[in-house]
Design a protein around this motif. Structure first.
Motif, PDB file in Angstrom:
ATOM      1  N   VAL A  30      -1.234   0.950 -10.953  1.00  0.00           N
ATOM      2  CA  VAL A  30      -0.096   0.435 -10.190  1.00  0.00           C
ATOM      3  C   VAL A  30      -0.493  -0.914  -9.599  1.00  0.00           C
ATOM      4  O   VAL A  30      -1.583  -1.062  -9.047  1.00  0.00           O
ATOM      5  CB  VAL A  30       0.311   1.384  -9.034  1.00  0.00           C
ATOM      6  CG1 VAL A  30       1.443   0.797  -8.217  1.00  0.00           C
ATOM      7  CG2 VAL A  30       0.679   2.757  -9.564  1.00  0.00           C
ATOM      8  N   GLU A  31       0.373  -1.883  -9.741  1.00  0.00           N
ATOM      9  CA  GLU A  31       0.187  -3.203  -9.123  1.00  0.00           C
ATOM     10  C   GLU A  31       1.460  -3.510  -8.350  1.00  0.00           C
ATOM     11  O   GLU A  31       2.555  -3.462  -8.918  1.00  0.00           O
ATOM     12  CB  GLU A  31      -0.032  -4.247 -10.210  1.00  0.00           C
ATOM     13  CG  GLU A  31      -0.170  -5.661  -9.703  1.00  0.00           C
ATOM     14  CD  GLU A  31      -0.332  -6.635 -10.853  1.00  0.00           C
ATOM     15  OE1 GLU A  31       0.509  -7.556 -10.956  1.00  0.00           O
ATOM     16  OE2 GLU A  31      -1.269  -6.473 -11.651  1.00  0.00           O
ATOM     17  N   VAL A  32       1.326  -3.786  -7.051  1.00  0.00           N
ATOM     18  CA  VAL A  32       2.478  -4.087  -6.202  1.00  0.00           C
ATOM     19  C   VAL A  32       2.224  -5.417  -5.508  1.00  0.00           C
ATOM     20  O   VAL A  32       1.171  -5.614  -4.898  1.00  0.00           O
ATOM     21  CB  VAL A  32       2.705  -2.993  -5.128  1.00  0.00           C
ATOM     22  CG1 VAL A  32       3.945  -3.311  -4.303  1.00  0.00           C
ATOM     23  CG2 VAL A  32       2.810  -1.622  -5.760  1.00  0.00           C
ATOM     24  N   THR A  91       0.826  -1.204   0.000  1.00  0.00           N
ATOM     25  CA  THR A  91       0.000   0.000   0.000  1.00  0.00           C
ATOM     26  C   THR A  91       0.860   1.253   0.000  1.00  0.00           C
ATOM     27  O   THR A  91       0.594   2.207  -0.745  1.00  0.00           O
ATOM     28  CB  THR A  91      -0.939  -0.002   1.222  1.00  0.00           C
ATOM     29  OG1 THR A  91      -1.776  -1.160   1.153  1.00  0.00           O
ATOM     30  CG2 THR A  91      -1.796   1.253   1.267  1.00  0.00           C
ATOM     31  N   VAL A 133       3.546  -0.985 -13.581  1.00  0.00           N
ATOM     32  CA  VAL A 133       2.945   0.338 -13.717  1.00  0.00           C
ATOM     33  C   VAL A 133       2.540   0.568 -15.167  1.00  0.00           C
ATOM     34  O   VAL A 133       3.279   0.209 -16.084  1.00  0.00           O
ATOM     35  CB  VAL A 133       3.950   1.440 -13.280  1.00  0.00           C
ATOM     36  CG1 VAL A 133       3.422   2.820 -13.576  1.00  0.00           C
ATOM     37  CG2 VAL A 133       4.264   1.312 -11.801  1.00  0.00           C
ATOM     38  N   VAL A 178       6.748  -4.393  -8.870  1.00  0.00           N
ATOM     39  CA  VAL A 178       5.750  -3.406  -9.260  1.00  0.00           C
ATOM     40  C   VAL A 178       5.523  -3.479 -10.761  1.00  0.00           C
ATOM     41  O   VAL A 178       6.453  -3.745 -11.524  1.00  0.00           O
ATOM     42  CB  VAL A 178       6.171  -1.978  -8.829  1.00  0.00           C
ATOM     43  CG1 VAL A 178       7.462  -1.560  -9.489  1.00  0.00           C
ATOM     44  CG2 VAL A 178       5.069  -0.968  -9.116  1.00  0.00           C
ATOM     45  N   TYR A 225       1.992   7.178  -6.896  1.00  0.00           N
ATOM     46  CA  TYR A 225       1.098   8.248  -7.354  1.00  0.00           C
ATOM     47  C   TYR A 225       1.562   9.610  -6.823  1.00  0.00           C
ATOM     48  O   TYR A 225       1.554  10.599  -7.557  1.00  0.00           O
ATOM     49  CB  TYR A 225      -0.343   7.974  -6.915  1.00  0.00           C
ATOM     50  CG  TYR A 225      -1.008   6.841  -7.654  1.00  0.00           C
ATOM     51  CD1 TYR A 225      -1.318   6.963  -9.007  1.00  0.00           C
ATOM     52  CD2 TYR A 225      -1.340   5.660  -7.009  1.00  0.00           C
ATOM     53  CE1 TYR A 225      -1.944   5.930  -9.698  1.00  0.00           C
ATOM     54  CE2 TYR A 225      -1.971   4.627  -7.685  1.00  0.00           C
ATOM     55  CZ  TYR A 225      -2.270   4.762  -9.029  1.00  0.00           C
ATOM     56  OH  TYR A 225      -2.887   3.744  -9.699  1.00  0.00           O
ATOM     57  N   TYR A 254       3.973   1.676  -1.048  1.00  0.00           N
ATOM     58  CA  TYR A 254       4.651   1.890  -2.334  1.00  0.00           C
ATOM     59  C   TYR A 254       3.657   2.339  -3.406  1.00  0.00           C
ATOM     60  O   TYR A 254       3.927   3.272  -4.161  1.00  0.00           O
ATOM     61  CB  TYR A 254       5.396   0.626  -2.763  1.00  0.00           C
ATOM     62  CG  TYR A 254       6.280   0.886  -3.957  1.00  0.00           C
ATOM     63  CD1 TYR A 254       7.515   1.496  -3.801  1.00  0.00           C
ATOM     64  CD2 TYR A 254       5.875   0.548  -5.237  1.00  0.00           C
ATOM     65  CE1 TYR A 254       8.326   1.765  -4.899  1.00  0.00           C
ATOM     66  CE2 TYR A 254       6.669   0.808  -6.332  1.00  0.00           C
ATOM     67  CZ  TYR A 254       7.894   1.416  -6.156  1.00  0.00           C
ATOM     68  OH  TYR A 254       8.689   1.687  -7.250  1.00  0.00           O
ATOM     69  N   CYS A 255       2.491   1.719  -3.450  1.00  0.00           N
ATOM     70  CA  CYS A 255       1.466   2.097  -4.428  1.00  0.00           C
ATOM     71  C   CYS A 255       1.096   3.573  -4.277  1.00  0.00           C
ATOM     72  O   CYS A 255       1.124   4.338  -5.244  1.00  0.00           O
ATOM     73  CB  CYS A 255       0.233   1.215  -4.240  1.00  0.00           C
ATOM     74  SG  CYS A 255      -1.165   1.662  -5.281  1.00  0.00           S
ATOM     75  N   ASN A 256       0.745   3.974  -3.068  1.00  0.00           N
ATOM     76  CA  ASN A 256       0.354   5.368  -2.835  1.00  0.00           C
ATOM     77  C   ASN A 256       1.496   6.326  -3.151  1.00  0.00           C
ATOM     78  O   ASN A 256       1.274   7.403  -3.714  1.00  0.00           O
ATOM     79  CB  ASN A 256      -0.089   5.560  -1.386  1.00  0.00           C
ATOM     80  CG  ASN A 256      -1.424   4.909  -1.085  1.00  0.00           C
ATOM     81  OD1 ASN A 256      -2.156   4.516  -1.985  1.00  0.00           O
ATOM     82  ND2 ASN A 256      -1.734   4.774   0.190  1.00  0.00           N
TER      83      ASN A 256
END
Length: 138
Positions: free
Chosen positions: A72-74, A52, A96, A94, A59, A54-56
């Motif tokens: 985004v997929e982590v 979460t 992207v 990740v 952005y 890294y994803c946030n």
């Protein structure tokens, strides 16, 4: 930013409340099938926190650079051994989708890895301290 997490658990009941600077929200986490404890384990939630964060942050850092990120997929994975042992081999990947030059997106992702707060918290090994114990007698 002050963050706290509260877990309240009893037979057939499991409630999770998160608070960030006074903003409160519930997170749906079911009880275990046995009825006591959490239906997810701490390792799963730890890895969710890494993913979460890294994803946030992708952005957030993209916006600072004027880049558009469409998706985004982590995925975080690792190993836990015997009870009481810390995690080992924690890695993440990740994927992207972004309409920019590959080198520019690669630079964004590497920068995000350097500034991701949860990753950096684990990397430096922050002490965790039990500060209070209260026992109710029934």
């Amino acid at each position: 930013m002050k963050i706290s997490a509260l877990v309240q658990s009893s037979a057939g009941h499991h409630e999770v409340t998160l608070r960030t600077d006074g903003h409160i929200q519930a997170l749906a986490v079911p009880p275990r099938p046995s009825g006591v404890g959490s239906g997810v384990n701490g390792g799963e939630l730890l890895f969710l926190a890494l993913a979460t964060c890294y994803c946030n942050d992708v952005y957030r850092e993209a916006a600072k650079r004027g880049l558009t990120v469409e998706r985004v997929e982590v995925e975080v994975s690792g190993d836990f051994g015997a009870e009481g042992e810390p995690a080992r081999n924690v890695t993440y990947r990740v994927r992207v989708a972004a309409p920019h030059d590959e080198a520019e997106v690669q630079a964004l992702l590497l920068h995000t890895d350097r500034v991701a707060e949860i990753q950096n918290t684990l990397r430096v090994g922050v002490p965790v301290t039990l500060t209070d114990v209260q026992i109710e007698r029934r």
